[in-house]
Scaffold this active site. Sequence first.
Site, PDB file in Angstrom:
ATOM      1  N   SER A 127       0.829  -1.210   0.000  1.00 53.86           N
ATOM      2  CA  SER A 127       0.000   0.000   0.000  1.00 53.86           C
ATOM      3  C   SER A 127       0.863   1.259   0.000  1.00 53.86           C
ATOM      4  O   SER A 127       1.975   1.264   0.555  1.00 53.86           O
ATOM      5  CB  SER A 127      -0.906   0.005   1.233  1.00 53.86           C
ATOM      6  OG  SER A 127      -1.507   1.260   1.435  1.00 53.86           O
ATOM      7  N   TYR A 152      -2.374  -0.255   9.988  1.00 49.32           N
ATOM      8  CA  TYR A 152      -2.566  -0.829   8.651  1.00 49.32           C
ATOM      9  C   TYR A 152      -1.279  -0.706   7.845  1.00 49.32           C
ATOM     10  O   TYR A 152      -0.805  -1.675   7.238  1.00 49.32           O
ATOM     11  CB  TYR A 152      -3.708  -0.110   7.939  1.00 49.32           C
ATOM     12  CG  TYR A 152      -3.836  -0.468   6.475  1.00 49.32           C
ATOM     13  CD1 TYR A 152      -4.278  -1.728   6.082  1.00 49.32           C
ATOM     14  CD2 TYR A 152      -3.494   0.458   5.485  1.00 49.32           C
ATOM     15  CE1 TYR A 152      -4.368  -2.060   4.732  1.00 49.32           C
ATOM     16  CE2 TYR A 152      -3.591   0.134   4.142  1.00 49.32           C
ATOM     17  CZ  TYR A 152      -4.028  -1.130   3.776  1.00 49.32           C
ATOM     18  OH  TYR A 152      -4.120  -1.458   2.447  1.00 49.32           O
TER      19      TYR A 152
END
Length: 348
Positions: A127, A152
């Site tokens: 990501s 995350y």
Amino acid sequence: MKILVTGAAGFIGMHVARRLLEQGAEVVGIDNLNDYYDVDLKKDRLKQLVPFGNFEFAKLDMADRTGMEELFRSGRFQRVVNLGAQAGVRYSITNPYAYINSNIVGFLNTLEGCRHNGVEHLVYASSSSVYGINAKMPFSVRDNVDHPISLYAATKKSNELMAHTYSHVYGLPTTGLRFFTVYGPWGRPDMAMSLFTKAILEDRPIEVFNHGKMQRDFTYIDDIVEGVVRVLDKIPVRDPSFDRTAPDAASSDAPYRLYNIGNDTPVELMMFIETIEKAVGKKAIINMLPMQAGDVSATHADIADLHGAIGFAPRTPLKDGVERSVAWFKDYHGVVKSQEGVAKVAVS
């Protein structure tokens, strides 16, 4: 070619699986169908794959070690696309254990399955969030990414480190793809594209953080899929020029690679909203708010390495991508005209 796609009921997972099926690959998809967002949407995505005779689905949690061992043992996969994960930056602040179970334990089970069953290539989702507090633009895979600002992001950075370890110790070819703000039809309802479209249609205010002073490298789903599928055939080998005294973060003397996959064209958030307004045919009611914890003010992908490796170049202009996304949203949610002539969402 027999390929495992984890997170097959997810936004990116469904699109990637469909492209592979269209190309004639035999695809096995898994997903735990959790309730992080509307399970019916996930099931409807899977319905797009069921008509293909070369598709098989199994409901399975990647954190289930026994289930994953049996899946890999019986599946005999040649390649694996790992798109299954607990998504969402903000959700990770209040639900940290979900991210460790899915993104760390689940990824470990995937690595072990690949290691013990002769998988030729593991492509996995990372990501843009891994860049954390980095302010140098555009973000390069050669930059240090040791300062995440959400759990995350930390789990995605951990995935990259875990993958490198398996590439180095076991010779497992792995490629990580850092996705940049993916949008398009069948998108997640917690992402800006769907949130803004729904709110504008319902005459509700949209929440715009950092008082609108945000930039995102919005990347249309078709461009993402093209990159993923091409990378799958680009099996990494050790880099003979890798210098251990000055290591390159994007490469290795193991069969390991990292790439950004984005649009390489940051867009002001307010311009993104204006594009949605034009596609919907209504103005947004905007509620300006301060920056949220775990968020960053801007993202910009340097995609030179991916272009060099597979010739990747995004092709979808923002206007076209937004129009297609809004059209899908209206069709899927049954938008109709009320007697006053105002568009309403008839089916949630």
